[in-house]
Design a protein around this motif. Structure first.
Motif, mmCIF file in Angstrom:
data_model
loop_
_atom_site.group_PDB
_atom_site.id
_atom_site.type_symbol
_atom_site.label_atom_id
_atom_site.label_comp_id
_atom_site.label_asym_id
_atom_site.label_seq_id
_atom_site.Cartn_x
_atom_site.Cartn_y
_atom_site.Cartn_z
ATOM 1 N N GLY A 50 0.814 -1.205 0.000
ATOM 2 C CA GLY A 50 0.000 0.000 0.000
ATOM 3 C C GLY A 50 0.854 1.264 0.000
ATOM 4 N N ILE A 51 1.931 1.250 0.768
ATOM 5 C CA ILE A 51 2.844 2.399 0.768
ATOM 6 C C ILE A 51 3.463 2.552 -0.623
ATOM 7 N N LEU A 52 3.873 1.461 -1.227
ATOM 8 C CA LEU A 52 4.435 1.535 -2.584
ATOM 9 C C LEU A 52 3.379 2.046 -3.572
ATOM 10 N N ASP A 53 2.140 1.689 -3.348
ATOM 11 C CA ASP A 53 1.067 2.173 -4.210
ATOM 12 C C ASP A 53 0.878 3.681 -4.068
ATOM 13 N N GLY A 54 1.128 4.199 -2.874
ATOM 14 C CA GLY A 54 1.049 5.646 -2.676
ATOM 15 C C GLY A 54 2.041 6.394 -3.566
ATOM 16 N N TYR A 55 3.260 5.871 -3.672
ATOM 17 C CA TYR A 55 4.249 6.504 -4.558
ATOM 18 C C TYR A 55 3.805 6.409 -6.011
ATOM 19 N N ARG A 56 3.212 5.264 -6.363
ATOM 20 C CA ARG A 56 2.712 5.094 -7.730
ATOM 21 C C ARG A 56 1.716 6.197 -8.073
ATOM 22 N N ARG A 57 0.807 6.461 -7.129
ATOM 23 C CA ARG A 57 -0.196 7.489 -7.417
ATOM 24 C C ARG A 57 0.433 8.878 -7.541
ATOM 25 N N HIS A 58 1.445 9.154 -6.699
ATOM 26 C CA HIS A 58 2.157 10.434 -6.822
ATOM 27 C C HIS A 58 2.773 10.584 -8.211
ATOM 28 N N ILE A 59 3.373 9.497 -8.692
ATOM 29 C CA ILE A 59 4.022 9.540 -10.015
ATOM 30 C C ILE A 59 2.989 9.886 -11.082
ATOM 31 N N LEU A 60 1.826 9.253 -11.008
ATOM 32 C CA LEU A 60 0.804 9.467 -12.035
ATOM 33 C C LEU A 60 0.211 10.871 -11.935
ATOM 34 N N VAL A 61 -0.083 11.295 -10.691
ATOM 35 C CA VAL A 61 -0.714 12.604 -10.504
ATOM 36 C C VAL A 61 0.212 13.728 -10.976
ATOM 37 N N THR A 62 1.511 13.553 -10.810
ATOM 38 C CA THR A 62 2.464 14.601 -11.218
ATOM 39 C C THR A 62 2.961 14.386 -12.648
#
Lengths: 215, 215
Positions: free
Chosen positions: B84-96
């Motif tokens: 889940g923590i790794l998924d949080g970084y994934r979402r940051h990458i996509l959003v930015t």
């Protein structure tokens, strides 16, 4: 205006970008380090970014002679070749007293979003590195589980290397680098065990339980 | 000269260091972004490096509320919390749109060799992150092989995240990030399988071959 001058500029820029980053390196410093006049610089490289692209082309052209071949000449086993390449980075870290960063990784984090042309060449460098690892995995394919995605696993070796270099650089110790490589080795050991385990007399159907509850 | 002013300076510096790096960020730009006069800046932060250290303290203090707790509140399984923590970084990458880099990783590669005080705080940030993962591994310890070195495995999760963020940033695609996480997941699956496999009726002696050639 010889190609020697051009190469001196590339060598100086490469060293300075690696030591202090792209933004922090001034044209005057490159000229001084290369012992070249500004007219020659602008003849070969109209902009600082042109020089950056030439540096990245240099890394791309020198991946095999600098990183891969020295290991491949000493080591024959394809899996050990992968860990031999990782060992090469380990020695760089120690020799440079933890100042070492992967030059491509450093420039990737500094420049990827802001310099599209450089970003593509940085990605090419990563792809070349991954292809070298992927070749090792193909050479060892009989020992790995059939389902292994070699392209993906090669990328994972690269992420481990880049992450481990970052940790050694930040902790100023080699132990974090070794810890990451040890875990990667454990993963490979498990893959190799899985790849050879069911070889004879025949591979059981997936979901079957030949013994205990494994699978 | 309120603490609000101090916080506005930290927030502005944090954003600018993250977007464009430490060296590339000028004091004038920080003042403009924070809407603060230079006298106030020097009152709170006599040097640019003092401001950098305050930014790194901010990240350290905000690791749990910003990175860890949002995941822990949604997910109970300790292994899934890690992913889940790794998924949080994934979402940051996509959003930015792939401009995102881990702010600590970016600054680590830029500053570690040249800024010893910042290097220590960067390492503290990495250690905090690792401890959060290590806690998850401790919570799942009954499902993992007894020999797993949790500190080392937590570091490996961090190197995967940092390497994977670097790849997504450089390739300008999410696939390399996903590929690295998929490989890490495969490694965890193999560890979990190993950890639970021999639980009953009793663990065979090492080197014994209960079936086929496994072990």
């Amino acid at each position: 205006m010889t190609t020697d001058t051009r190469q001196r500029l590339i060598d100086a820029a490469r060293q300075l970008f690696w030591e202090q980053g792209y933004a922090q390196t001034g044209i005057a410093q490159i000229l001084e380090t290369a012992d070249v006049r500004s007219g020659s610089l602008y003849y070969f490289f109209p902009t600082k970014e042109d020089l950056l692209l030439a540096v990245l082309e240099w890394y791309k052209a020198n991946l095999w002679p600098m990183v891969v071949e020295p290991v491949f000449e000493r080591v024959r086993d394809p899996i050990e070749r992968i860990f031999g390449i990782l060992d090469g980075y380990r020695r760089h870290i120690l020799v440079t007293h933890f100042n070492f960063g992967c030059p491509i990784g450093n420039l990737a984090l500094e420049l990827a979003p802001s310099h599209p042309a450089a970003r593509e060449l940085l990605a090419d460098n990563f792809t070349g590195w991954r292809k070298a690892i992927e070749g090792c995995l193909a050479d060892a394919s009989g020992r790995l589980p059939a389902r292994v995605d070699r392209e993906q696993l090669a990328l994972f070796v690269l992420t481990t290397m880049e992450g481990a270099v970052m940790m050694a650089r930040t902790y100023h110790r080699i132990e974090p680098y070794d810890a990451a490589v040890t875990q990667l080795r454990d993963y490979f050991d498990r893959l190799l065990q899985d790849g050879t385990d069911w070889a004879s007399p025949r591979r059981p159907a997936r979901g079957s339980k030949p013994c205990s509850t494994r699978r």
